[in-house]
Design an enzyme around this catalytic site. Structure first.
Site, PDB file in Angstrom:
ATOM      1  N   THR A 182       0.861  -1.193   0.000  1.00  0.00           N
ATOM      2  CA  THR A 182       0.000   0.000   0.000  1.00  0.00           C
ATOM      3  C   THR A 182       0.892   1.236   0.000  1.00  0.00           C
ATOM      4  O   THR A 182       2.014   1.196   0.501  1.00  0.00           O
ATOM      5  CB  THR A 182      -0.908   0.043   1.237  1.00  0.00           C
ATOM      6  N   GLU A 329      -6.020  -3.430  -0.518  1.00  0.00           N
ATOM      7  CA  GLU A 329      -6.372  -4.527   0.389  1.00  0.00           C
ATOM      8  C   GLU A 329      -7.580  -5.318  -0.101  1.00  0.00           C
ATOM      9  O   GLU A 329      -7.930  -6.350   0.462  1.00  0.00           O
ATOM     10  CB  GLU A 329      -6.693  -3.975   1.790  1.00  0.00           C
ATOM     11  N   LYS A 438     -12.373  17.855  11.701  1.00  0.00           N
ATOM     12  CA  LYS A 438     -13.174  17.740  12.933  1.00  0.00           C
ATOM     13  C   LYS A 438     -13.331  19.113  13.542  1.00  0.00           C
ATOM     14  O   LYS A 438     -12.466  19.606  14.248  1.00  0.00           O
ATOM     15  CB  LYS A 438     -12.520  16.763  13.907  1.00  0.00           C
ATOM     16  N   TRP A 443     -17.970  16.269  12.238  1.00  0.00           N
ATOM     17  CA  TRP A 443     -17.164  15.982  11.058  1.00  0.00           C
ATOM     18  C   TRP A 443     -17.634  16.779   9.852  1.00  0.00           C
ATOM     19  O   TRP A 443     -18.834  16.869   9.575  1.00  0.00           O
ATOM     20  CB  TRP A 443     -17.249  14.494  10.713  1.00  0.00           C
TER      21      TRP A 443
HETATM   22  P1  AMP Z   1      -5.171   2.372  -2.862  1.00  0.00           P
HETATM   23  O1  AMP Z   1      -5.062   1.216  -1.949  1.00  0.00           O
HETATM   24  O2  AMP Z   1      -3.877   3.075  -3.087  1.00  0.00           O
HETATM   25  O3  AMP Z   1      -5.872   2.024  -4.118  1.00  0.00           O
HETATM   26  O4  AMP Z   1      -6.064   3.474  -2.143  1.00  0.00           O
HETATM   27  C1  AMP Z   1      -7.327   3.162  -1.630  1.00  0.00           C
HETATM   28  C2  AMP Z   1      -7.992   4.411  -1.161  1.00  0.00           C
HETATM   29  O5  AMP Z   1      -8.313   5.261  -2.252  1.00  0.00           O
HETATM   30  C3  AMP Z   1      -9.318   4.168  -0.481  1.00  0.00           C
HETATM   31  O6  AMP Z   1      -9.156   3.774   0.861  1.00  0.00           O
HETATM   32  C4  AMP Z   1     -10.006   5.514  -0.626  1.00  0.00           C
HETATM   33  O7  AMP Z   1      -9.581   6.412   0.381  1.00  0.00           O
HETATM   34  C5  AMP Z   1      -9.493   5.990  -1.958  1.00  0.00           C
HETATM   35  N1  AMP Z   1     -10.499   5.732  -2.993  1.00  0.00           N
HETATM   36  C6  AMP Z   1     -10.569   4.691  -3.833  1.00  0.00           C
HETATM   37  N2  AMP Z   1     -11.634   4.809  -4.660  1.00  0.00           N
HETATM   38  C7  AMP Z   1     -12.270   5.957  -4.325  1.00  0.00           C
HETATM   39  C8  AMP Z   1     -13.442   6.639  -4.793  1.00  0.00           C
HETATM   40  N3  AMP Z   1     -14.179   6.186  -5.802  1.00  0.00           N
HETATM   41  N4  AMP Z   1     -13.797   7.787  -4.179  1.00  0.00           N
HETATM   42  C9  AMP Z   1     -13.054   8.283  -3.158  1.00  0.00           C
HETATM   43  N5  AMP Z   1     -11.933   7.699  -2.692  1.00  0.00           N
HETATM   44  C10 AMP Z   1     -11.550   6.546  -3.257  1.00  0.00           C
END
Ligand code: AMP
Length: 551
Positions: A182, A329, A438, A443
């Site tokens: 990640t 994940e 916050k 929120w």
């Molecule tokens: P990654 O593991 O790098 O793909 O990042 C995942 C994170 O990207 C998620 O936990 C979200 O915070 C963000 N994310 C993924 N898809 C979206 C979406 N459609 N809208 C807003 N945030 C998103």
């Protein structure tokens, strides 16, 4: 009493065997670094993947060993997607946009024994290669130049193996197939390890009509990098169903992508919103510049798709954005915002409102939200951290005891995303837990404010971040990038937001910037903005407009 059904193992070699038997004639197209095209078929791809599996075995790779890739999206990377797990080894995609220190940590922590590297990425690779004890470095020649001294030539390696000697292995479906770290905006990067089974079921789910409906007739262009969350699983899913695959190589500029969509008659493409915002600007300037009539879906995820973008593509260019949410994940698909049957007769406004949310869970993904009062109701109002479980969701991180905090005692994964859940199961992402503002104990969703700001005709991009405040603890500050040759004052932008939000949600100030810093995955790097504006209140407090918090 058990069912009397075969215990058929869901593995990547079984997907490859299907491609060999059924999809051999379908095409796979890559744009090379010099912009010329490479074309071949699944028959070639299968043969070369088998050669790679055998060659890795000859180099001493054994079941469970990690093999890294440091590559753009192209056909050799696809071969690695199948050839590495096909050798019983673990495909470990390295994100070429990370800092060399992170790459050193990630490749070292994963214990990569061999790494495949694009020749054009050699200058980046050189920055960390000596810090990691790779046993072999294999260079993928994409420019015709000889590979660097001390490395192996990918093509020579494949030529040394006889595909006739390949036997599809009987692997346990639970064994590791692919690994991806990640991005780790906080703490060290953490390794997610997908099993063969997870990847196969995830591929089947991506093909479902209410998910991405990927099918043999599709021509799929993965803009999302293969080094990031397995290009959202598209290379696996497309190979399973036999779609034609189109890879942009290093050419990720809007112009290059549009050319490829037009020339190859792409039907489905996928990437983060930044890419599509650039494409929308080009199309708005000259709507007839490209023939994009082949496109049925542009899948957008990774960060929120602004509603103005969804509407802009649909109304001005008749192009459909499919909004999806996921995480590394989750292999990574979690939810997709396909319009439910119940909204068929709804007004356009209601339909757009639905499509701008992150959507409903993909079959077999279960979700719930939790805040300090416990599990939140599905009323579209209460906000809580999203928790998920399902057959392709991580149960832990690779050799990372502190990662245990991301899992609940009853076996759900804590996403770190703050959502509201609607009665139909549709989620609306409000923030990352660390980005949520916050204010006075309540929120405020930075994502909703950003989406609304990006609907203003003069705004190219907007990020809303918390700044410390002596009374309310945190207050929102908007950082805005204006479109070229466009003007807007802070007052005008706040006025633009006013009808849509409670007064205390409105940003206390607007700052203009030339660009928003980005993460390696092209998302807004809000931590950099938070650092930049850390002392904002101390220096600008007097000028900030204080908005009343509800009692
Ligand atoms: P990654 O593991 O790098 O793909 O990042 C995942 C994170 O990207 C998620 O936990 C979200 O915070 C963000 N994310 C993924 N898809 C979206 C979406 N459609 N809208 C807003 N945030 C998103």
């Amino acid at each position: 009493m058990n069912g009397l059904i075969m215990d058929f193992q869901l593995t990547i070699p079984a997907m490859l065997r299907r491609a060999e038997q059924l999809h051999f004639a379908r095409e796979i197209v890559t744009r090379r670094p010099d912009k010329s095209y490479h074309r071949y078929t699944y028959a070639d791809m299968v043969e070369r993947s088998k050669r790679l599996s055998l060659a890795l075995g000859n180099l001493g790779i054994k079941n469970g060993d990690r093999v890294g890739t440091f590559s753009w999206n192209h056909y050799q990377h696809l071969e690695a997607y199948f050839g590495i797990p096909g050798a019983g080894a673990v495909l470990h995609t390295l994100n070429l946009r990370l800092h060399p220190n992170d790459l050193t940590y990630i490749a070292g922590h994963a214990g990569d024994k061999i790494v495949l590297v694009d020749d054009v990425l050699w200058p980046l690779f050189e920055k960390f290669k000596d810090q990691v004890p790779f046993e072999h470095v294999v260079v993928i020649p994409t420019t015709g130049k000889p590979v660097p001294a001390g490395t192996l030539d990918y093509e020579e390696l494949l030529a040394s193996a006889d595909p006739a000697r390949y036997e599809y292995p009987d692997l346990d479906e639970r064994q590791a197939a692919a690994m991806c770290y990640t991005s780790g905006t906080t703490g060290k990067p953490k390794g997610v390890v997908a099993s063969h089974r997870a990847i196969v079921i995830h591929s089947l789910a991506n093909g479902m009509a209410d998910t991405l409906a990927v099918c043999e007739r599709d021509v799929a262009q993965a803009v999302v990098p293969m080094f990031h969350a397995n290009a959202w699983g598209l290379p696996f899913c497309c190979t399973l169903v036999g779609s034609k695959q189109v890879f942009p190589g290093p050419h990720l500029d809007p112009q290059g992508l549009l050319e490829q969509i037009q020339e190859e008659r792409v039907t489905i493409t996928a990437g983060v919103p930044t890419i599509w915002l650039g494409i929308l600007q080009i199309l708005d300037k000259d709507p007839k510049a490209f023939d994009l009539t082949s496109l049925r879906a542009m899948v957008v995820g990774g960060s929120a798709a602004p509603p103005s973008m969804i509407q802009g593509f649909q109304e001005r260019h008749n192009l459909k954005i499919v909004h999806a949410w996921g995480m590394t994940e989750l292999c990574p698909m979690g939810t997709v915002a396909n319009l439910p049957a119940g909204l068929d007769g709804a007004s356009q406004k209601e339909q757009y409102a639905f499509r701008a949310k992150q959507g409903r869970p993909v079959p077999m993904v279960e979700l719930r939200g939790r805040n300090e009062n416990g599990i939140i109701p599905w009323d579209g109002q209460a906000m809580g951290e999203l928790e998920v479980r399902g057959p392709w969701i991580a149960a832990g991180y690779y050799e990372c005891p502190e990662g245990a905090a991301s899992f609940t005692d009853d076996g759900w994964f804590r996403t770190g995303d703050i959502v509201a859940i609607f009665p139909d199961g549709c989620i609306q992402l409000q923030d990352r837990a660390k980005d949520v503002i916050k204010s006075g104990g309540e929120w405020i969703s930075s994502v909703q404010l950003e989406n609304a700001l990006m609907g203003h005709p003069a705004v190219a991009e907007a990020a809303v971040i918390p700044v410390e405040h002596p009374k309310w603890a945190e207050r929102p500050l908007a950082v805005v990038v204006l479109k070229q040759d466009q003007q807007a004052s802070p007052e005008e932008l706040i006025e633009f937001l006013t009808p849509h939000f409670a007064k205390w949600w409105l940003p206390d100030a607007v700052e203009f910037a030339s660009e928003i810093p980005r993460t390696s995955a092209g998302k807004f790097l809000k931590s950099a903005l938070r650092d930049r504006y850390r002392d904002y209140y101390a220096t600008n407090g007097a000028a900030m407009k204080e908005r009343k918090q509800p009692a």
